[in-house]
Design a protein around this motif. Structure first.
Motif, PDB file in Angstrom:
ATOM      1  N   ARG A  14       0.827  -1.209   0.000  1.00  0.00           N
ATOM      2  CA  ARG A  14       0.000   0.000   0.000  1.00  0.00           C
ATOM      3  C   ARG A  14       0.858   1.253   0.000  1.00  0.00           C
ATOM      4  O   ARG A  14       1.761   1.399   0.797  1.00  0.00           O
ATOM      5  CB  ARG A  14      -0.924   0.046   1.230  1.00  0.00           C
ATOM      6  N   THR A  15       0.586   2.118  -0.932  1.00  0.00           N
ATOM      7  CA  THR A  15       1.204   3.451  -0.926  1.00  0.00           C
ATOM      8  C   THR A  15       0.096   4.432  -1.299  1.00  0.00           C
ATOM      9  O   THR A  15      -0.930   4.021  -1.843  1.00  0.00           O
ATOM     10  CB  THR A  15       2.339   3.583  -1.962  1.00  0.00           C
ATOM     11  N   SER A  16       0.337   5.685  -1.016  1.00  0.00           N
ATOM     12  CA  SER A  16      -0.631   6.703  -1.440  1.00  0.00           C
ATOM     13  C   SER A  16      -0.431   6.952  -2.926  1.00  0.00           C
ATOM     14  O   SER A  16       0.659   7.331  -3.351  1.00  0.00           O
ATOM     15  CB  SER A  16      -0.430   7.987  -0.636  1.00  0.00           C
ATOM     16  N   ARG A  25      -1.291   8.952  -6.345  1.00  0.00           N
ATOM     17  CA  ARG A  25      -1.767  10.301  -6.693  1.00  0.00           C
ATOM     18  C   ARG A  25      -1.938  10.508  -8.191  1.00  0.00           C
ATOM     19  O   ARG A  25      -1.950  11.638  -8.667  1.00  0.00           O
ATOM     20  CB  ARG A  25      -0.819  11.341  -6.087  1.00  0.00           C
ATOM     21  N   VAL A  71       8.532  14.574   2.792  1.00  0.00           N
ATOM     22  CA  VAL A  71       7.617  13.909   1.862  1.00  0.00           C
ATOM     23  C   VAL A  71       7.205  14.880   0.747  1.00  0.00           C
ATOM     24  O   VAL A  71       7.107  14.490  -0.424  1.00  0.00           O
ATOM     25  CB  VAL A  71       6.411  13.260   2.581  1.00  0.00           C
ATOM     26  N   PHE A  91      -7.364  13.099  -7.902  1.00  0.00           N
ATOM     27  CA  PHE A  91      -6.231  12.641  -8.721  1.00  0.00           C
ATOM     28  C   PHE A  91      -6.695  11.805  -9.921  1.00  0.00           C
ATOM     29  O   PHE A  91      -5.986  10.902 -10.363  1.00  0.00           O
ATOM     30  CB  PHE A  91      -5.225  11.839  -7.879  1.00  0.00           C
ATOM     31  N   CYS A 133      -5.695   6.871  -2.082  1.00  0.00           N
ATOM     32  CA  CYS A 133      -4.987   7.946  -1.380  1.00  0.00           C
ATOM     33  C   CYS A 133      -5.962   8.576  -0.401  1.00  0.00           C
ATOM     34  O   CYS A 133      -6.988   9.142  -0.804  1.00  0.00           O
ATOM     35  CB  CYS A 133      -4.453   9.010  -2.346  1.00  0.00           C
ATOM     36  N   GLN A 160      -7.172  11.482   1.916  1.00  0.00           N
ATOM     37  CA  GLN A 160      -7.011  12.911   1.596  1.00  0.00           C
ATOM     38  C   GLN A 160      -7.647  13.825   2.642  1.00  0.00           C
ATOM     39  O   GLN A 160      -8.849  14.096   2.596  1.00  0.00           O
ATOM     40  CB  GLN A 160      -7.670  13.203   0.251  1.00  0.00           C
ATOM     41  N   GLU A 161      -6.788  14.330   3.513  1.00  0.00           N
ATOM     42  CA  GLU A 161      -7.255  15.358   4.455  1.00  0.00           C
ATOM     43  C   GLU A 161      -7.441  16.697   3.764  1.00  0.00           C
ATOM     44  O   GLU A 161      -8.042  17.603   4.350  1.00  0.00           O
ATOM     45  CB  GLU A 161      -6.223  15.541   5.579  1.00  0.00           C
ATOM     46  N   ALA A 162      -6.932  16.799   2.550  1.00  0.00           N
ATOM     47  CA  ALA A 162      -7.098  18.051   1.800  1.00  0.00           C
ATOM     48  C   ALA A 162      -8.574  18.452   1.749  1.00  0.00           C
ATOM     49  O   ALA A 162      -8.909  19.633   1.704  1.00  0.00           O
ATOM     50  CB  ALA A 162      -6.560  17.890   0.377  1.00  0.00           C
ATOM     51  N   PHE A 207     -14.118  14.226   8.022  1.00  0.00           N
ATOM     52  CA  PHE A 207     -12.712  14.002   8.373  1.00  0.00           C
ATOM     53  C   PHE A 207     -11.860  14.057   7.117  1.00  0.00           C
ATOM     54  O   PHE A 207     -10.998  14.916   6.967  1.00  0.00           O
ATOM     55  CB  PHE A 207     -12.549  12.651   9.096  1.00  0.00           C
ATOM     56  N   THR A 262       7.689   6.553   0.413  1.00  0.00           N
ATOM     57  CA  THR A 262       7.986   7.427   1.550  1.00  0.00           C
ATOM     58  C   THR A 262       8.844   6.716   2.590  1.00  0.00           C
ATOM     59  O   THR A 262       8.839   5.490   2.692  1.00  0.00           O
ATOM     60  CB  THR A 262       6.675   7.905   2.206  1.00  0.00           C
ATOM     61  N   ARG A 322      10.315   6.042   6.584  1.00  0.00           N
ATOM     62  CA  ARG A 322       9.768   5.903   7.937  1.00  0.00           C
ATOM     63  C   ARG A 322      10.874   6.163   8.944  1.00  0.00           C
ATOM     64  O   ARG A 322      12.036   5.842   8.696  1.00  0.00           O
ATOM     65  CB  ARG A 322       9.198   4.491   8.158  1.00  0.00           C
TER      66      ARG A 322
HETATM   67  C1  LIG Z   1      -5.684  10.611   7.076  1.00  0.00           C
HETATM   68  C2  LIG Z   1      -4.735  10.870   5.945  1.00  0.00           C
HETATM   69  C3  LIG Z   1      -4.905  12.003   5.161  1.00  0.00           C
HETATM   70  C4  LIG Z   1      -4.050  12.258   4.081  1.00  0.00           C
HETATM   71  N1  LIG Z   1      -4.275  13.356   3.294  1.00  0.00           N
HETATM   72  C5  LIG Z   1      -3.578  13.513   2.139  1.00  0.00           C
HETATM   73  C6  LIG Z   1      -3.926  14.527   1.213  1.00  0.00           C
HETATM   74  O1  LIG Z   1      -4.836  15.331   1.426  1.00  0.00           O
HETATM   75  N2  LIG Z   1      -3.241  14.594   0.053  1.00  0.00           N
HETATM   76  C7  LIG Z   1      -2.227  13.737  -0.242  1.00  0.00           C
HETATM   77  O2  LIG Z   1      -1.636  13.846  -1.332  1.00  0.00           O
HETATM   78  N3  LIG Z   1      -1.847  12.765   0.639  1.00  0.00           N
HETATM   79  C8  LIG Z   1      -2.521  12.612   1.792  1.00  0.00           C
HETATM   80  N4  LIG Z   1      -2.206  11.603   2.664  1.00  0.00           N
HETATM   81  C9  LIG Z   1      -1.139  10.665   2.330  1.00  0.00           C
HETATM   82  C10 LIG Z   1       0.104  10.849   3.195  1.00  0.00           C
HETATM   83  O3  LIG Z   1       0.860  11.915   2.702  1.00  0.00           O
HETATM   84  C11 LIG Z   1       0.879   9.529   3.136  1.00  0.00           C
HETATM   85  O4  LIG Z   1       0.124   8.520   3.763  1.00  0.00           O
HETATM   86  C12 LIG Z   1       2.240   9.596   3.810  1.00  0.00           C
HETATM   87  O5  LIG Z   1       3.072  10.521   3.170  1.00  0.00           O
HETATM   88  C13 LIG Z   1       2.924   8.216   3.802  1.00  0.00           C
HETATM   89  O6  LIG Z   1       3.034   7.737   2.469  1.00  0.00           O
HETATM   90  P1  LIG Z   1       2.350   6.386   1.987  1.00  0.00           P
HETATM   91  O7  LIG Z   1       0.884   6.484   2.236  1.00  0.00           O
HETATM   92  O8  LIG Z   1       2.656   6.310   0.501  1.00  0.00           O
HETATM   93  O9  LIG Z   1       2.963   5.267   2.750  1.00  0.00           O
HETATM   94  C14 LIG Z   1      -3.006  11.356   3.784  1.00  0.00           C
HETATM   95  C15 LIG Z   1      -2.833  10.234   4.597  1.00  0.00           C
HETATM   96  C16 LIG Z   1      -3.682   9.994   5.652  1.00  0.00           C
HETATM   97  C17 LIG Z   1      -3.482   8.772   6.498  1.00  0.00           C
END
Ligand SMILES: Cc1cc2nc3c(=O)[nH]c(=O)nc-3n(C[C@H](O)[C@H](O)[C@H](O)COP(=O)(O)O)c2cc1C
Length: 223
Positions: A10-12, A14, A97, A126, A167, A169-171, A192, A211, A213
């Motif tokens: 799992r990775t975020s 985009r 990051v 995205f 991904c 997204q708290e954005a 949230f 990313t 750790r």
């Molecule tokens: C609750 C939560 C909200 C996040 N919000 C955003 C966001 O708004 N935009 C974004 O590009 N990444 C967002 N991320 C992704 C984080 O940047 C990412 O999880 C972190 O850098 C670790 O990378 P990975 O998920 O690839 O392991 C969010 C992650 C979490 C858990």
């Protein structure tokens, strides 16, 4: 695939392809994710799923909100995504990051306009063909917010199992009113985060981001 492999895979993501996803498969995964633990078994997650026509409508609405400025001020946010004056070592993690992501995208630190333009892609999920929003009742506090995290990670791992990418997204915290009104959620639900869901675009450089750790010495104290 075992759980360790799913966690490591799992990775975020985009950048997504426009290959559609089956909404029923997402609904089933959400139901499995609801087996996540929660204090007192409150199960405080409240979820809206958007795909197909409804997502297209929402995207069109968001484009009108974003129009004219690559820096969306959004509605009034209802919570702070990060504490003010983020201290170390959290500040450096966040900075790194960002730097790593913008380096992959070939966007310089000074190029604020390009960075904001990229950031706005959050509000297009995205390019993902499916998305969820996660809400929580306003009366809930930190323990229940942490339950949301367990639910969301469980769901993201189930998506990995199906070959799908996500991904969180708290954005979306910047757009609580736009999202809440579109989803017609009760007033007591507070937004949230959102989550983009779909097939990762394997060609897009941003998806090469792996990313870092912190080493366990930073966060683990074995007594
Ligand atoms: C609750 C939560 C909200 C996040 N919000 C955003 C966001 O708004 N935009 C974004 O590009 N990444 C967002 N991320 C992704 C984080 O940047 C990412 O999880 C972190 O850098 C670790 O990378 P990975 O998920 O690839 O392991 C969010 C992650 C979490 C858990």
């Amino acid at each position: 695939m075992n759980i360790t492999q799913a966690i490591q895979a799992r990775t975020s993501t985009r950048a997504f392809t426009d290959e559609p996803v089956d909404p029923q498969a997402i609904v089933r995964a959400l139901q499995v994710a609801a087996r996540a633990p929660s204090g007192g078994n409150l199960q405080p997650w409240r979820i809206c799923l958007l795909t197909g026509e409804r997502l297209a409508e929402f995207r069109a609405l968001m484009e009108t909100r974003l129009a004219g400025t690559p820096h969306p001020d959004g509605d009034a946010a209802e919570y702070r995504v990060y504490p003010p004056g983020l201290k170390e070592p959290y500040r450096t993690s966040r900075f790194r990051v960002g730097e790593q992501m913008y380096a992959l995208l070939g966007i310089e630190r000074e190029d604020k306009a390009k960075r904001l333009e990229w950031f706005a892609n959050n509000y297009r999920f995205f390019g993902a063909p499916a998305a969820i929003f996660c809400f929580v009742d306003r009366v809930m506090g930190p323990p229940q917010w942490s339950d949301l995290g367990m639910f969301l990670q469980t769901f993201m791992l189930l998506m990995v199992e199906q070959g799908l990418a996500t991904c969180a997204q708290e954005a979306w915290a910047a757009y609580p009113r736009t999202v809440g009104e579109f989803c017609k959620v009760p007033d007591e639900w507070m937004l949230f985060c959102g989550m983009a869901i779909g097939h990762a675009d394997p060609e897009h450089p941003v998806n090469r981001l792996l990313t870092e750790r912190e080493p366990p010495e930073v966060w683990l104290n074995v007594l």
